[in-house]
Design an enzyme around this catalytic site. Structure first.
Site, PDB file in Angstrom:
ATOM      1  N   HIS A 143       0.853  -1.194   0.000  1.00 10.01           N
ATOM      2  CA  HIS A 143       0.000   0.000   0.000  1.00 10.01           C
ATOM      3  C   HIS A 143       0.885   1.241   0.000  1.00 10.01           C
ATOM      4  O   HIS A 143       1.847   1.325   0.760  1.00 10.01           O
ATOM      5  CB  HIS A 143      -0.897   0.034   1.243  1.00 10.01           C
ATOM      6  CG  HIS A 143      -1.737   1.276   1.302  1.00 10.01           C
ATOM      7  ND1 HIS A 143      -2.933   1.385   0.629  1.00 10.01           N
ATOM      8  CD2 HIS A 143      -1.523   2.476   1.895  1.00 10.01           C
ATOM      9  CE1 HIS A 143      -3.425   2.594   0.825  1.00 10.01           C
ATOM     10  NE2 HIS A 143      -2.591   3.279   1.589  1.00 10.01           N
ATOM     11  N   SER A 144       0.544   2.178  -0.856  1.00 15.34           N
ATOM     12  CA  SER A 144       1.271   3.446  -0.856  1.00 15.34           C
ATOM     13  C   SER A 144       0.298   4.556  -0.484  1.00 15.34           C
ATOM     14  O   SER A 144      -0.871   4.511  -0.878  1.00 15.34           O
ATOM     15  CB  SER A 144       1.836   3.698  -2.252  1.00 15.34           C
ATOM     16  OG  SER A 144       2.130   5.070  -2.383  1.00 15.34           O
TER      17      SER A 144
END
Ligand code: URA
Length: 440
Positions: free
Chosen positions: A85-86
């Site tokens: 996840h960014s």
């Protein structure tokens, strides 16, 4: 008789006391099904904003939100699972090369991604610039692609963490988005419901990011890792700079073309390095590589052998997209009719590239949304972005604009011209990795 009194919980949090797990569960359950009015949930969110939460409370809130809808289970697919996840940034296309690269190493990647809103692009919008790519698949089809191909990237489903959708909308209009426990619970409720066994986080920090300061980015990274581990998942986080765009493109189809370059073993140094550095812990946390060096060697080999590119083609085909994008992106991807360079006003060294201004310009060109229901133009954006520290001659392109019309070009030009600073003195390149990783 109903002994649950919401204002007592709001008052506890307002006064800086911890809220019990059972009370958080009840609060979320009632909010999700409409028994708790929004004004009470808004007051609670504001109390959390000012008072914070302990790790135990954040984990309990995350769990309550995660179980507000369906949870996916990947047992029985015959491979370990991991996801990344960014927190989002300009030009961040890493998910697109990363998912097939990790899948090519034997770790399945079930990735549920978002659309762009505001100035940061969304992975789904980028993938949908590949003609035919369908990101709105059923959970059954998603499961089947992850099992057979090894990776699939789809959009959020209605049934995944519905409490988060409702709470995020409320936070958005009550000034309670920038709260570390609330962000942690929001991100992790979705990621835990998605079911991957290991999670890697890229927390962006800087002018073009959600977290502007190093201190906040480190605190969010620490919180994500500790809550994910508390929920029984392997987890690591990187904190990376987001002052200048990642890579040399921003805009949907242009970022797919750049992702294809990375998958074919090339691509810009920073975007390639970040893809590898985020992919490596996905292999070590799942036990597919013994350590980071072994992981890096395996990843490099999958890029140079063409295995990662092949995996990408398989994923695109499984989603109904034109898999020829991997061999001939220029003939498959849409192209904007007007292309114009922004020229360096004088010779020197690029000393800053304002990611935020570039993100806003791409939105003005039609590559982003002003509101959720807006359509986007996949072809527009910017390419050939020069990076901090690079030397430019007078009149050399600082970037190339891809626009639908002269009028749209004219609107975006002032922002793009103002996005670059050029200095006479040499300037060092900006370091990308701020905090390599969070250990236990
Ligand atoms: N992204 C999310 O999914 N939730 C937040 O609260 C912030 C960023």
């Amino acid at each position: 008789m109903d002994s649950f009194v919401p204002q007592w919980i709001i008052e506890r949090k307002r006064d800086g006391q911890a809220v019990a797990e059972a009370d958080l569960r009840e609060l979320v359950a009632r909010f999700t099904d409409g028994r708790l009015p929004e004004y009470q949930m808004a007051a609670f969110a504001m109390a959390v904003f000012f008072r914070g939460m302990t790790s135990a409370e954040t984990l309990a809130l995350t769990d309550a939100m995660r179980f507000s809808g369906d949870s996916l289970d990947w047992g029985g697919i015959g491979a370990p699972t991991a996801d990344k996840h960014s927190t989002g940034g300009i030009g961040d296309k890493v998910s697109i090369p990363l998912a097939p690269l990790v899948a090519a190493c034997g770790v399945a990647v079930p990735m549920i991604s978002g659309r762009g809103l505001g100035i940061t692009g969304g992975t789904l919008d980028k993938l949908e610039s590949i003609p035919g790519y369908d990101a709105a698949l059923s959970v059954e089809r998603f499961r089947s692609i992850v099992s057979t191909v090894g990776c699939s990237i789809i959009g959020q489903t209605e049934r995944l963490a519905p409490a988060d959708r409702k709470l995020y909308a409320l936070r958005d209009v009550t000034g309670t988005v920038p709260s570390i426990p609330l962000i942690t619970a929001s991100i992790l409720s979705k990621k835990l419901a998605e079911g991957a066994g290991a999670l890697v986080f890229d927390v962006k920090c800087g002018a073009g990011a959600f977290m502007k300061t190093r201190e906040d980015a480190l605190a969010l990274a620490q919180s994500l890792v500790s809550v994910a581990r508390g929920a029984g998942r392997g987890a690591e986080a990187l904190v990376t700079a987001m002052d200048e765009p990642l890579g040399r493109t921003a805009g949907n189809a242009l970022e797919i073309a750049e992702s294809v370059e990375i998958l074919r073993g090339g691509g810009p140094k920073d975007a390639r390095a970040l893809t590898l550095r985020l992919a490596a812990p996905m292999l070590t946390l799942t036990g597919v590589a013994v350590d980071e060096n072994a992981a890096m060697r395996m990843l490099e080999e999958k890029l140079s052998s063409g295995a990662a590119a092949q995996k990408f083609a398989e994923m695109v085909a499984a989603h109904g997209g034109n898999a020829a994008v991997i061999d001939a992106p220029e003939s498959v991807l849409p192209r904007a009719p007007v292309r114009r360079p922004v020229e360096a006003p004088r010779a020197g060294f690029v000393s800053a590239v304002d990611a935020d201004a570039i993100g806003r310009a791409v939105l003005l060109l039609g590559g982003g949304r002003r509101s959720v229901s807006d359509a986007i133009d996949p072809a527009v954006g910017v390419s050939d972005i020069r990076k901090t520290g690079e030397h430019v001659s007078a009149g050399e392109p600082l970037l190339v604009v891809h626009a639908r019309s002269e009028a749209a070009l004219g609107e975006a030009m002032p922002l793009l011209k103002g996005a670059f600073s050029v200095s006479e003195e040499p300037v060092p390149a900006r370091p990308l990795f701020i905090q390599p990783e969070f250990g236990p």
